[in-house]
Enzyme design. Structure first.
Site, PDB file in Angstrom:
ATOM      1  N   TYR A 229      23.655 -31.967   8.133  1.00 38.00           N
ATOM      2  CA  TYR A 229      23.055 -31.637   6.841  1.00 38.00           C
ATOM      3  C   TYR A 229      21.554 -31.867   6.835  1.00 38.00           C
ATOM      4  CZ  TYR A 229      21.666 -32.383   1.957  1.00 38.00           C
ATOM      5  OH  TYR A 229      20.995 -32.360   0.757  1.00 38.00           O
ATOM      6  N   LYS A 233      18.421 -29.097   6.864  1.00 38.38           N
ATOM      7  CA  LYS A 233      17.478 -29.093   5.736  1.00 38.38           C
ATOM      8  C   LYS A 233      16.043 -29.308   6.234  1.00 38.38           C
ATOM      9  CE  LYS A 233      18.153 -28.792   1.859  1.00 38.38           C
ATOM     10  NZ  LYS A 233      18.154 -27.567   0.999  1.00 38.38           N
TER      11      LYS A 233
END
Length: 483
Positions: A229, A233
């Site tokens: 994640y 990002k």
């Protein structure tokens, strides 16, 4: 920094948005148009998603009350549903007329779309969190009236940072551990090649899923990030910085987002989020021991404060060409909270208001045993649970599976604890705090210009954590998640 009226700015504006909606419609009904991008194949599918997954939520109850019988008419006038996919070129828009309308009318683009699962498939996270950022930037450059683009990231793009973590950009190819060679185009090729290899081998979907999850984790750790994640990002931020051109861009980095502090009402939350997974396991009696530093700071921020910071930042940076501003939105500097506080809040809440188990009885919770290093945690788990599990396994063999229910229940509890530890270990020993100097300057500028601070509050100093967790957040978790 000039910050004018947020309400005046939103009036008669057209906004392309991926998630944010309720606040704008409620506080500024004179917004000209909101284009709501929904992942869907066609208008019918988008409408179905909108009715069932968005407007049907309790989040919109205040707006419905304010509008009364005019609610449906109001939505039809202000909203245009846009079926598309942020992980595709041109955001997957197939309706050329609608696409041209958006190009010609949009004043603000807000991109909150993200896959926030820590261990998601790499192909899915890369597509949405990284390449999605590129496609939004490319789309934004075609919007002739665009005043500002907001890209919502996460404060934890810093990985396992320590000390004061600055509101600084990530540059293309930058890693957290000094390893060179990070190339987003190469990451795309790695994903494509791996998928092709698995398909040629005849791998089943479950096997592909596991392989993609493992690939994401290995690529993240290679360059110093703890999970897929935050790695994807961070790469998304790199693309925004590289491709923004003359756009005015705001990068918002929230910390751990929790239920609303005040608006549209206290305690609204959207599903199980981060620390709520721990609350869920604890309240159900499935979390009796854990790993972490009870003196470490946990940075949480209510969702409505994130929304308000976003809207004020939009006004502050509208029409500032070739600008990239980064804002940490959190509490670790101005209103720090530590894990021992969370432990105490959870114990007090679930003792006073226990959950009910499937037999209709109160779930009794006790103080969680917390270990401050991995070795002591593993030793405890082995002595207290693994040996017992092995004993039950032998007893099942000797007594015709008589203890199977007890065995499976204990096995599930061990699996839950191990999974939570794997997911949250980097954050349970997190030694950083998020500098919010840019965000504080934004607050000061808003106060000096008297910019509707009652409507667009985002200073965590006003939060009483004891009251918030015991009377707002944990009851919200029980209401929306445990029911």
């Amino acid at each position: 920094m000039e910050v004018g009226s947020v309400l005046n700015f939103l009036q008669d504006k057209s906004i392309l948005i991926t998630v944010l909606l309720e606040k704008i419609l409620r506080v500024q009904p004179n917004v000209k148009k909101v284009y709501l991008l929904l992942r869907a194949q066609d208008t019918k599918s988008a409408t179905h998603r909108f009715q069932n997954e968005i407007i049907g939520k309790e989040l919109f109850k205040l707006l419905k009350e304010n509008m009364g019988a005019n609610f449906s008419t109001f939505l039809s006038e202000k909203l245009t549903l846009v079926p598309g996919d942020i992980s595709l070129e041109n955001l997957g828009l197939e309706d050329s007329i609608l696409k041209e309308e958006i190009y010609n009318q949009t004043d603000v683009i807000i991109n909150l779309a993200a896959n926030t699962n820590f261990d998601e498939r790499y192909d899915l996270s890369l597509g949405l969190n990284t390449l999605g950022a590129k496609y939004v930037i490319n789309f934004a450059k075609k919007c002739g009236k665009l005043k500002v683009l907001v890209h919502v990231s996460t404060a934890y793009v810093c990985g396992e940072g320590e000390g004061l973590i600055l509101e600084a950009p990530y540059h293309m190819g930058q890693s957290l551990n000094g390893v060179t060679g990070l190339d987003i185009d190469a990451e795309e090729r790695i994903v494509r090649d791996k998928l092709s290899e698995l398909q040629q081998m005849g791998a089943k979907e479950a096997e592909i899923k596991i392989a993609m999850k493992n690939l994401g984790l290995s690529r993240a750790k290679l360059y110093g990030w703890p999970n897929t994640y935050v790695f994807t990002k961070a790469m998304g931020e790199m693309l925004v910085g590289q491709l923004k051109g003359n756009l005015s861009v705001v990068i918002l980095r929230p910390a751990i987002v929790t239920s609303t502090f005040k608006e549209p009402f206290p305690g609204w939350s959207e599903g199980v989020r981060t620390i709520d997974s721990l609350a869920l396991a604890y309240g159900k009696g499935k979390l009796t021991c854990f790993l972490g530093d009870l003196n470490a700071i946990v940075d949480v921020i209510p969702a409505d404060m994130v929304v308000n910071a976003m809207l004020v930042a939009i006004v502050a940076h509208a029409n500032h060409s070739n600008c990239e501003s980064i804002y940490h939105v959190g509490s670790s500097v101005r209103k720090p909270l530590i894990y021992s506080d969370l432990q105490e809040f959870g114990f007090r809440h679930f003792t006073a208001k226990p959950l009910i188990n499937k037999d209709g009885k109160d779930v009794k919770v006790g103080k969680v045993t917390v270990f401050n290093n991995m070795d002591s945690f593993r030793r405890f788990m082995f002595i207290r649970y693994i040996l017992m599990l092995k004993g039950l396994e032998l007893a099942n063999t000797a007594f015709c599976q008589y203890f199977q229910g007890t065995y499976l229940d204990l096995k599930r509890k061990i699996q839950i604890v191990n999974r939570l530890v794997d997911l949250y270990k980097p954050y349970l020993f997190f030694k950083g705090v998020f500098d919010d100097m840019n965000t504080e300057k934004l607050r000061i500028a808003a106060r000096e210009r008297e910019v509707e601070t009652d409507l667009f509050y985002f200073d965590p100093k006003v939060i009483n954590w004891n009251d918030y967790f015991l009377n707002i957040h944990l009851p919200c978790v029980a209401k929306y998640i445990f029911k």
